[in-house]
Write a protein that holds these residues in place. Structure first.
Motif, PDB file in Angstrom:
ATOM      1  N   ASP A 233       0.701  -1.320   0.141  1.00 26.93           N
ATOM      2  CA  ASP A 233      -0.067  -0.054   0.002  1.00 26.93           C
ATOM      3  C   ASP A 233       1.130   1.325   0.081  1.00 26.93           C
ATOM      4  N   LEU A 234       1.850   1.165   0.811  1.00 21.00           N
ATOM      5  CA  LEU A 234       2.747   2.443   1.046  1.00 21.00           C
ATOM      6  C   LEU A 234       3.583   2.538  -0.485  1.00 21.00           C
ATOM      7  N   LEU A 235       3.991   1.593  -1.182  1.00 18.91           N
ATOM      8  CA  LEU A 235       4.677   1.739  -2.301  1.00 18.91           C
ATOM      9  C   LEU A 235       3.947   2.402  -3.385  1.00 18.91           C
ATOM     10  N   ASP A 236       2.563   2.001  -3.526  1.00 16.46           N
ATOM     11  CA  ASP A 236       1.608   2.759  -4.347  1.00 16.46           C
ATOM     12  C   ASP A 236       1.613   4.164  -4.119  1.00 16.46           C
ATOM     13  N   LEU A 237       2.032   4.611  -3.041  1.00 21.97           N
ATOM     14  CA  LEU A 237       2.025   6.209  -2.517  1.00 21.97           C
ATOM     15  C   LEU A 237       3.353   6.739  -2.950  1.00 21.97           C
ATOM     16  N   THR A 238       4.507   6.109  -2.524  1.00 18.50           N
ATOM     17  CA  THR A 238       5.798   6.804  -2.517  1.00 18.50           C
ATOM     18  C   THR A 238       6.803   6.265  -3.557  1.00 18.50           C
ATOM     19  N   SER A 239       6.362   5.103  -4.328  1.00 19.80           N
ATOM     20  CA  SER A 239       7.203   4.810  -5.466  1.00 19.80           C
ATOM     21  C   SER A 239       6.962   5.602  -6.696  1.00 19.80           C
ATOM     22  N   ASN A 240       7.435   4.918  -7.853  1.00 19.95           N
ATOM     23  CA  ASN A 240       7.324   5.618  -8.858  1.00 19.95           C
ATOM     24  C   ASN A 240       6.644   4.564 -10.183  1.00 19.95           C
ATOM     25  N   GLU A 241       6.323   4.828 -11.352  1.00 19.03           N
ATOM     26  CA  GLU A 241       5.602   4.195 -12.065  1.00 19.03           C
ATOM     27  C   GLU A 241       6.788   3.022 -12.680  1.00 19.03           C
ATOM     28  N   THR A 242       7.871   3.333 -12.809  1.00 23.88           N
ATOM     29  CA  THR A 242       9.022   2.369 -13.372  1.00 23.88           C
ATOM     30  C   THR A 242       9.339   1.407 -12.423  1.00 23.88           C
ATOM     31  N   GLU A 243       9.215   1.565 -11.195  1.00 25.05           N
ATOM     32  CA  GLU A 243       9.662   0.687 -10.023  1.00 25.05           C
ATOM     33  C   GLU A 243       8.244  -0.057  -9.891  1.00 25.05           C
ATOM     34  N   LEU A 244       6.980   0.309  -9.814  1.00 26.20           N
ATOM     35  CA  LEU A 244       5.914  -0.309  -9.670  1.00 26.20           C
ATOM     36  C   LEU A 244       5.488  -1.232 -10.697  1.00 26.20           C
ATOM     37  N   GLY A 245       5.593  -0.734 -12.052  1.00 27.68           N
ATOM     38  CA  GLY A 245       5.268  -1.543 -13.058  1.00 27.68           C
ATOM     39  C   GLY A 245       3.905  -1.244 -13.335  1.00 27.68           C
ATOM     40  N   LYS A 246       3.168  -0.114 -12.510  1.00 29.16           N
ATOM     41  CA  LYS A 246       1.912   0.530 -12.746  1.00 29.16           C
ATOM     42  C   LYS A 246       1.659   1.807 -12.412  1.00 29.16           C
ATOM     43  N   PRO A 247       0.960   2.807 -12.700  1.00 30.92           N
ATOM     44  CA  PRO A 247       0.941   4.049 -12.383  1.00 30.92           C
ATOM     45  C   PRO A 247       0.943   4.255 -10.766  1.00 30.92           C
ATOM     46  N   THR A 248       1.582   5.318 -10.122  1.00 30.69           N
ATOM     47  CA  THR A 248       1.387   5.691  -8.915  1.00 30.69           C
ATOM     48  C   THR A 248       0.197   5.977  -8.452  1.00 30.69           C
ATOM     49  N   GLY A 249      -0.499   5.614  -7.180  1.00 33.09           N
ATOM     50  CA  GLY A 249      -1.602   6.124  -6.798  1.00 33.09           C
ATOM     51  C   GLY A 249      -2.756   5.237  -7.675  1.00 33.09           C
ATOM     52  N   ASN A 250      -2.267   4.394  -8.051  1.00 34.19           N
ATOM     53  CA  ASN A 250      -3.445   3.482  -8.588  1.00 34.19           C
ATOM     54  C   ASN A 250      -4.725   3.021  -7.653  1.00 34.19           C
ATOM     55  N   ASP A 251      -4.189   2.700  -6.502  1.00 35.05           N
ATOM     56  CA  ASP A 251      -5.193   2.101  -5.655  1.00 35.05           C
ATOM     57  C   ASP A 251      -6.292   3.328  -5.323  1.00 35.05           C
ATOM     58  N   LEU A 252      -5.765   4.743  -5.356  1.00 36.36           N
ATOM     59  CA  LEU A 252      -6.658   5.705  -5.254  1.00 36.36           C
ATOM     60  C   LEU A 252      -7.650   5.790  -6.433  1.00 36.36           C
ATOM     61  N   ARG A 253      -7.115   5.491  -7.895  1.00 39.43           N
ATOM     62  CA  ARG A 253      -7.843   5.527  -8.915  1.00 39.43           C
ATOM     63  C   ARG A 253      -9.020   4.459  -8.841  1.00 39.43           C
ATOM     64  N   GLU A 254      -8.515   3.366  -8.265  1.00 41.85           N
ATOM     65  CA  GLU A 254      -9.452   2.156  -8.139  1.00 41.85           C
ATOM     66  C   GLU A 254     -10.534   2.163  -6.724  1.00 41.85           C
ATOM     67  N   HIS A 255     -10.287   3.516  -6.204  1.00 45.62           N
ATOM     68  CA  HIS A 255     -11.057   3.545  -4.883  1.00 45.62           C
ATOM     69  C   HIS A 255     -11.043   2.969  -3.693  1.00 45.62           C
ATOM     70  N   LYS A 256      -9.933   2.040  -3.680  1.00 43.88           N
ATOM     71  CA  LYS A 256      -9.534   1.120  -2.717  1.00 43.88           C
ATOM     72  C   LYS A 256      -9.254   1.730  -1.364  1.00 43.88           C
ATOM     73  N   MET A 257      -9.691   1.262  -0.177  1.00 41.67           N
ATOM     74  CA  MET A 257      -9.308   1.929   1.395  1.00 41.67           C
ATOM     75  C   MET A 257      -8.395   0.928   1.758  1.00 41.67           C
ATOM     76  N   THR A 258      -7.149   1.537   1.345  1.00 42.80           N
ATOM     77  CA  THR A 258      -5.717   1.200   2.040  1.00 42.80           C
ATOM     78  C   THR A 258      -5.550   1.623   3.223  1.00 42.80           C
ATOM     79  N   LEU A 259      -4.543   1.035   4.061  1.00 48.05           N
ATOM     80  CA  LEU A 259      -4.281   1.563   5.358  1.00 48.05           C
ATOM     81  C   LEU A 259      -3.875   2.791   5.590  1.00 48.05           C
ATOM     82  N   PRO A 260      -2.763   3.418   4.640  1.00 48.71           N
ATOM     83  CA  PRO A 260      -2.400   4.696   4.745  1.00 48.71           C
ATOM     84  C   PRO A 260      -3.625   5.672   4.699  1.00 48.71           C
TER      85      PRO A 260
END
Length: 344
Positions: A233-260
């Protein structure tokens, strides 16, 4: 099925046949050796009776991954004095269960990228992807049931039910801004941590571990899996697209309720809540790049990232404490190092 490249098979202590794969020195394998063996196993041994399914799964495997679940299986077997190289097939099944759930997840989430490459749904379509995931799970359980004694088949079937239960829970919480940290933890305990727990538990059973040690390794896997999801969950907010292999903030785009996000909401101001509501309760166009950036900054400002790191530390300590019955075996310290790595 898996075929041994040498055409030879070894005898398992339980009387079943196991695949003899790669001849390596008698010294205990290092973590790198085990990961290399796992990759060789997938590259040379994985095939099914359906060429479309085989190709779809091979693409997912080739996209990479940390192979944490099969590594846990092999480490757990090793802690009990077993040669982990004898349990590569079991370890591979753990990763393939994970792959099957990812194929399904990408259909549900309508994801385009996974680990930097096209998802199975993009390359093969949703219908083939759903069938590929279904086929792979059925194929895994056919082989596990034929090859491993109780309770391993039961553990894996119960784990799959738990994973699906967690996935449904997560879907029900999408966009629910009242979701609590306890609900989140219960969901990820099923959706993510259950397979880590089963991987370690089955490895310990295959390694002929005592009931106490099997329970200890299962508890380690469960706590580690919860910490792992929090770190993801943290990586989705603090990493970058190259490292993640998908866009940063993707959980927010998918409206997921993550712990952060959940923890940030406990201290958030009205403006943050209003922007979040527009993003989560509006149409797809509401998740603009500017709004996502604002929300990520707000999650950090309202303590979501710092407090999530504190929660990760708590579960890592719980995971390490679970290993105390192992009495300081060398592999125990490798598991501790694996847990500590989540902090960085």
């Amino acid at each position: 099925m898996f075929h041994a490249p040498s055409g030879r098979h070894g005898s398992h202590p339980c009387g079943r046949t196991v695949i003899e794969l790669v001849k390596v020195p008698n010294a205990a394998p290092t973590e790198l050796d085990l990961r290399a063996l796992i990759e060789t196993f997938f590259r040379e041994e994985f095939t099914t009776d359906n060429p479309v399914i085989t190709e779809a799964v091979r693409r997912m495997i080739a996209a990479g991954g940390k192979r944490l679940r099969p590594s846990l299986t092999l480490f757990a077997a090793e802690t009990q004095g077993a040669d982990p190289r004898e349990h590569l097939a079991l370890a591979a099944y753990m990763e393939l269960i994970h792959v099957a759930t990812l194929i399904h997840d990408d259909v549900v989430d309508r994801a385009d990228k996974r680990r930097g490459v096209n998802t199975t749904a993009v390359d093969f379509g949703n219908r083939v992807s759903v069938l590929a995931g279904d086929y792979l799970l059925a194929w895994i359980f056919k082989n596990v049931t034929a090859s491993y004694p109780a309770p391993i088949p039961y553990i894996l079937s119960a784990t799959l039910a738990e994973i699906i239960d967690g996935e449904v829970d997560q879907l029900r919480s999408v966009g629910d801004l009242t979701c609590t940290a306890s609900v989140y933890t219960e969901t990820v305990s099923k959706k993510t941590a259950a397979l880590f727990a089963a991987s370690a538990e089955c490895g310990a059973i295959a390694g002929k571990g005592s009931a106490q040690n099997v329970r200890a390794l299962r508890d380690f896997g469960r706590a580690y899996g919860i910490a792992f999801q929090m770190a993801d969950d943290l990586l989705d907010l603090t990493s970058n697209e190259t490292e993640l292999g998908k866009p940063t903030g993707n959980d927010l785009r998918e409206h997921k309720m993550t712990l952060p996000l959940i923890l940030a909401l406990q201290q958030a101001d009205q403006k943050f809540r209003e922007e979040l509501a527009r993003c989560y309760h509006g149409d797809d166009s509401a998740a603009t790049a500017e709004r996502i950036a604002f929300l990520i900054e707000g999650i950090a400002r309202f303590g979501g990232i710092t407090r999530t790191r504190e929660a990760i530390t708590k579960y890592i300590e719980r995971a390490k404490a679970a290993l105390l019955p192992l009495n300081g075996t060398p592999t125990q310290f490798r598991l501790i190092n694996l847990a500590n790595a989540l902090l960085t």
